[in-house]
Design a protein around this motif. Structure first.
Motif, short mmCIF file in Angstrom:
data_model
loop_
_atom_site.label_atom_id
_atom_site.label_comp_id
_atom_site.label_asym_id
_atom_site.label_seq_id
_atom_site.Cartn_x
_atom_site.Cartn_y
_atom_site.Cartn_z
N PRO A 167 0.89 -1.24 -0.04
CA PRO A 167 -0.03 -0.03 -0.12
C PRO A 167 0.72 1.22 -0.01
N ALA A 168 1.85 1.25 0.80
CA ALA A 168 2.74 2.70 0.91
C ALA A 168 3.24 2.91 -0.49
N HIS A 169 3.92 1.93 -1.09
CA HIS A 169 4.43 2.48 -2.42
C HIS A 169 3.58 2.56 -3.66
N ASN A 170 2.42 1.98 -3.31
CA ASN A 170 1.19 2.31 -4.31
C ASN A 170 0.72 3.73 -4.20
N VAL A 171 0.77 4.21 -3.19
CA VAL A 171 0.19 5.54 -3.21
C VAL A 171 1.08 6.73 -2.98
N ASP A 172 2.39 6.18 -2.47
CA ASP A 172 3.20 7.21 -2.28
C ASP A 172 4.91 6.73 -1.99
#
Ligand code: SF4
Ligand code: SF4
Lengths: 295, 192
Positions: free
Chosen positions: A53-58
């Motif tokens: 999730p973290a690299h998916n959005v930022d």
């Protein structure tokens, strides 16, 4: 016991899942390392690596969370041992991205208000196969797993993309087979070793998981495997926890125990079965282990 | 697949956006020669209306609006198969990340917001607790997505095997973690 063993000491990043849904992985990792006399010390106050999730959005957030973990880990002696394939991938990706991008490194160092140390990050497989060594592993076996047919499941992140994990060949790895092979277990050749289980959709799109993980179970069964072996709590969640749902959706009965690699290795190294979290698994492995005389 | 006509003109080719994708992902869009290898290996292609190689083609033609209007980018599993196999070293997985980020920034929650919602809750958990708190993640997701009954049966089963933590203690260094979020927020406003 070989005295060189005691020289191996690692700092340890379990990751969030190993403290909750994947606790068998944590327990059996500690049990295995103790049996092999390899030192393991948990990094105090480690935080979530951000996973997909973290690299998916930022991306910057993802890199910063991992960088913070690397700096916390640097306070504990030894290379950083990582059990979860997803955490491993994120930590290595961070090092890789920062190595050739001074601009990004500056931003990350500002975000964590500190520098990012050079800390060697190693997946448990690497520690067992390379640092400890397959021969020693073979010597440590007290209860050979002969007769057990294992389908080794890598999933996506252990070996991809090629330049990041540096664990084994990207498209045709054998490290899991080699490691479990040292216990005398038989490994099967099957088609879905490296296919994705749909981990990131567990919450949002369970239908995706049922399809992808269903195909993986079908492939392992077709190859004649007794069980699956994984190195990632997310894969485990999809293949073990959701197996019943998959069976209902596909009308096929698999009854395929999904072991963490450390559970099988620790069992072979003589750790009592009662200490390996077998009762936490949704698909109980006890009938299979009894049948193979491994309990 | 329904085929809709695409008119190409300087007006419909928005290359500024494509340049942003290239700079965020660090990957060239022009390199792609449409061999289709990425799509052949993509485990999610059957869920996407634009498979990975078509995403590349649409980007080359500046037709990014078509990409963002659909659900493909939210059905990418980040499995890295495409990036691994591309003969031209196109980092398609990183391009997917960049597209999700730009879509998130521009549109907020889209019609595929379940995936975004899950991602966002996951990140909120890190900010609040420092670590994942799986039970809260599942519960809040179900409430916010309106799927009250989904996975209702899975929860108790996991609990009975001690696989979900009922309570959660915050990380000791939670203020440091908050600071990381805040500093990134600050950077976004100024340099990024
Ligand atoms: S594999 Fe690479 S070159 Fe081939 S279609 Fe996909 S992105 Fe283009
Ligand atoms: S990273 Fe995404 S687009 Fe690439 S192969 Fe995997 S699911 Fe498909």
């Amino acid at each position: 016991m070989n005295s060189t063993n005691s020289k191996l000491t690692y700092s340890y990043y379990p990751g969030c899942s190993l403290h909750a849904s994947g606790k068998e992985y944590d327990i059996s990792t500690r049990g295995l390392f103790k049996a092999l006399k390899i030192g393991l010390k948990e990094v105090p106050d480690w935080l979530c690596c951000g996973a997909t999730p973290a690299h998916n959005v930022d991306e910057l957030l993802s890199l910063s969370l991992c960088a913070k973990n690397l700096s916390l880990a640097d306070e504990v002696k030894g290379d950083l041992a990582v059990a979860c394939a997803a955490c491993f991938s994120r930590l290595k990706t961070t090092q890789h991205r920062l190595a050739d991008n001074p601009e990004k490194r500056k931003q990350v160092e500002h975000a964590i208000a500190g520098s990012v140390p050079e800390k060697k990050v190693k997946h448990l497989l690497e520690i067992l196969a390379k640092d400890y060594g397959l021969e020693q592993l073979q010597e440590a076996v007290q209860k050979p797993l002969s007769g057990l047919k294992v389908a080794c499941y890598y999933g996506c992140l252990l070996t991809r993309p090629p330049e990041v994990p540096e664990l084994d060949c990207t498209e045709a790895p054998t490290i899991m087979e080699r490691v479990i092979g040292a216990t005398g277990a038989e490994t099967v050749a099957w088609s879905h070793r490296l296919e994705c289980c749909g981990a990131n959709f567990t919450l949002s799109r369970p239908g995706v998981v049922l399809k992808l993980s269903g195909d993986i179970l079908a492939s392992a069964k077709a190859a004649g495997a007794d069980c699956l072996m994984v190195a990632c709590p997310l894969c485990h969640g999809n293949l073990d926890i959701r197996q019943k749902e998959i069976e209902e959706a596909t009308g096929t009965r698999y009854n395929m125990p999904v072991f963490y690699m450390t559970q099988l290795l620790a069992l072979a190294a003589g750790v009592p079965a009662a200490k390996l979290g077998f009762d936490s698994m949704m698909v109980s492995p006890l009938p299979l282990l009894k049948e193979k005389n491994l309990l | 697949m329904k085929h809709t006509k695409m008119t190409l003109s300087t007006e419909t080719m928005n290359l500024d956006f494509v340049r942003k994708v290239e700079s965020l992902s660090g990957s060239s869009v022009r390199r792609c020669f449409q061999c289709g290898k990425c799509t052949a290996g993509c485990p999610m292609r059957s869920f996407m209306e634009h498979p990975p190689n078509r995403i590349m083609r649409l980007l080359q033609l500046g037709q990014w609006e078509r990409i963002l209007a659909g659900r493909s980018i939210w059905y990418c599993a980040s499995c890295e198969t495409c990036s691994t196999r591309c003969p031209n070293k196109v980092d398609l997985a990183a391009i997917m990340d960049a597209l999700r980020k730009l879509s998130w920034d521009a549109n907020g929650p889209s019609k595929e917001s379940y995936v975004q919602l899950a991602n966002r809750l996951f990140i909120e958990n890190i900010k609040t607790y420092g670590r994942q708190y799986e039970m809260r993640l599942g519960a809040v997701f179900n409430v916010k997505s309106g799927q009250f009954l989904k996975d209702l049966l899975l929860g108790p089963k996991l609990l009975s095997r001690g696989k979900l933590k009922m309570f959660h203690s915050k990380n000791k260094n939670i203020t440091e973690i908050e600071n990381i979020f805040n500093r990134i927020e600050e950077m976004r406003k100024t340099v990024l």
